[in-house]
Design an enzyme around this catalytic site. Structure first.
Site, PDB file in Angstrom:
ATOM      1  N   LYS A  77      -9.600   1.848  -2.028  1.00 15.90           N
ATOM      2  CA  LYS A  77      -9.777   1.307  -0.665  1.00 15.90           C
ATOM      3  C   LYS A  77     -11.125   1.735  -0.084  1.00 15.90           C
ATOM      4  O   LYS A  77     -11.474   2.926  -0.102  1.00 15.90           O
ATOM      5  CB  LYS A  77      -8.629   1.832   0.210  1.00 15.90           C
ATOM      6  CG  LYS A  77      -8.590   1.304   1.629  1.00 15.90           C
ATOM      7  CD  LYS A  77      -7.345   1.877   2.335  1.00 15.90           C
ATOM      8  CE  LYS A  77      -7.147   1.369   3.741  1.00 15.90           C
ATOM      9  NZ  LYS A  77      -5.940   1.949   4.370  1.00 15.90           N
ATOM     10  N   GLU A 114       0.827  -1.220   0.000  1.00 15.61           N
ATOM     11  CA  GLU A 114       0.000   0.000   0.000  1.00 15.61           C
ATOM     12  C   GLU A 114       0.863   1.274   0.000  1.00 15.61           C
ATOM     13  O   GLU A 114       1.824   1.365   0.786  1.00 15.61           O
ATOM     14  CB  GLU A 114      -0.848  -0.003   1.282  1.00 15.61           C
ATOM     15  CG  GLU A 114      -1.757   1.202   1.443  1.00 15.61           C
ATOM     16  CD  GLU A 114      -2.407   1.274   2.829  1.00 15.61           C
ATOM     17  OE1 GLU A 114      -1.796   0.816   3.821  1.00 15.61           O
ATOM     18  OE2 GLU A 114      -3.528   1.786   2.921  1.00 15.61           O
ATOM     19  N   CYS A 117      -4.987  -2.944   3.363  1.00 17.22           N
ATOM     20  CA  CYS A 117      -4.637  -2.667   4.760  1.00 17.22           C
ATOM     21  C   CYS A 117      -5.820  -2.788   5.730  1.00 17.22           C
ATOM     22  O   CYS A 117      -6.264  -3.891   6.023  1.00 17.22           O
ATOM     23  CB  CYS A 117      -3.938  -1.307   4.844  1.00 17.22           C
ATOM     24  SG  CYS A 117      -2.836  -1.178   6.282  1.00 17.22           S
TER      25      CYS A 117
HETATM   26  O1  LIG Z   1      -5.848  -1.659  11.181  1.00 16.73           O
HETATM   27  C1  LIG Z   1      -4.685  -1.413  11.486  1.00 16.73           C
HETATM   28  O2  LIG Z   1      -4.215  -1.745  12.564  1.00 16.73           O
HETATM   29  C2  LIG Z   1      -3.767  -0.721  10.526  1.00 16.73           C
HETATM   30  C3  LIG Z   1      -4.494  -0.116   9.354  1.00 16.73           C
HETATM   31  C4  LIG Z   1      -3.648   0.829   8.590  1.00 16.73           C
HETATM   32  O3  LIG Z   1      -2.553   1.137   8.974  1.00 16.73           O
HETATM   33  C5  LIG Z   1      -4.110   1.375   7.305  1.00 16.73           C
HETATM   34  O4  LIG Z   1      -5.163   0.985   6.801  1.00 16.73           O
HETATM   35  O5  LIG Z   1      -3.399   2.225   6.732  1.00 16.73           O
END
Ligand SMILES: O=C(O)CCC(=O)C(=O)O
Length: 263
Positions: free
Chosen positions: A111, A40, A146
């Site tokens: 996303k 990402e 993510c």
């Molecule tokens: O859910 C998490 O602990 C991390 C999510 C995250 O860092 C993101 O989506 O950028």
């Protein structure tokens, strides 16, 4: 089906241009793989919120150009991770790009679940609204980014649309690494899919990255796991295994759809 996961380092001491060139050369080095995956927001860093607006690109911007060329030079399907996309209305999205081995854009995924609890990405970016699958010759990818990993209903939607390899491009922080590994395995087991979970290494915006990218099979076994530093994992996937696992242990068939709400 050979998959290579490039856990690239995202550090503030390297310019975006330099990282883009380096990512392209790491992709080219994977010629011979069927699928290559980047994480990402590797150009800018998933937590570098103050740089999102300045580093935002149109969909067909410099990262798109570099990755399309790298995919066709290497002759691989390339999930090029995600970019900060600026659309025609000026809205920003966290958008993943998948290229075919001839360098055409196969699909883009914006996303859906933005991270930050009313701060950071959650206020700077707009949310995607579409689930995205990508049919490859040997498997169907289901795309997630993510924080999406925490929302199992998204993955059920991808499975219902035919996905058998779930790809999670991430910039997951080190402080919640235990969740990363646990949830990646859970998504593989409950959906009887391969999971390719690709994170970053390094530290950006003061947030150390978890690294520890992993490949999980449809039975939940971890086939390969990276360490904390920049590294490429290469794993051979058996495209018949998701269907075989679903035949041998047909839990997906026992789903009860439309469960009643508690009285
Ligand atoms: O859910 C998490 O602990 C991390 C999510 C995250 O860092 C993101 O989506 O950028």
């Amino acid at each position: 089906m050979r998959a290579s996961l490039i856990q690239i380092a995202v550090d503030p001491d390297e310019s975006v241009d330099s990282r883009r060139r380096r990512a392209a050369s790491l992709v080219r080095a994977q010629a011979g793989a069927d699928l290559v995956v980047l994480p990402e927001l590797w150009p800018v860093g998933a937590f570098a919120y103050e740089s999102f607006a300045t580093e935002a690109e149109p969909l067909e911007g410099p990262t798109y150009e570099a990755m399309a060329k790298a995919a066709s030079d290497a002759g691989v399907w390339l999930h090029a991770g995600s970019i900060v996309e600026r659309d025609a209305e000026g809205l920003l999205y966290n958008t993943s790009l998948v290229f075919s081995p001839t360098g055409e854009l196969a699909r883009a995924y914006r996303k859906i679940h933005r991270f930050g609890f009313d701060k950071g990405e959650a206020v700077l970016m707009a949310a995607g609204t579409e689930l995205v699958t990508v049919p490859l010759p040997a498997a169907t990818l289901g795309l997630a980014t993510c924080y999406d990993l925490r929302f199992p209903e998204l993955f059920r939607g991808l499975v219902d649309a035919g996905a058998d390899v779930l790809v999670i491009a991430a910039g997951w922080p080190e402080r919640r690494r235990a969740h990363w590994t646990l949830l990646a395995r859970a998504r593989a087991v409950e959906n009887q899919c391969y999971v390719l979970a690709v994170g970053c290494s390094g530290t950006h915006a003061g947030v150390p990255q978890a690294g520890h990218s992993l490949v999980v099979d449809p039975w939940g076994e971890v086939l390969a796991e990276a360490g904390p530093d920049e590294e490429t994992l290469t794993v051979d996937l058996d495209p018949t295994k998701p269907a075989e696992t679903r035949d041998q242990f047909p839990a997906l068939k026992d789903r009860v759809l439309g469960l009643p709400t508690p009285g």
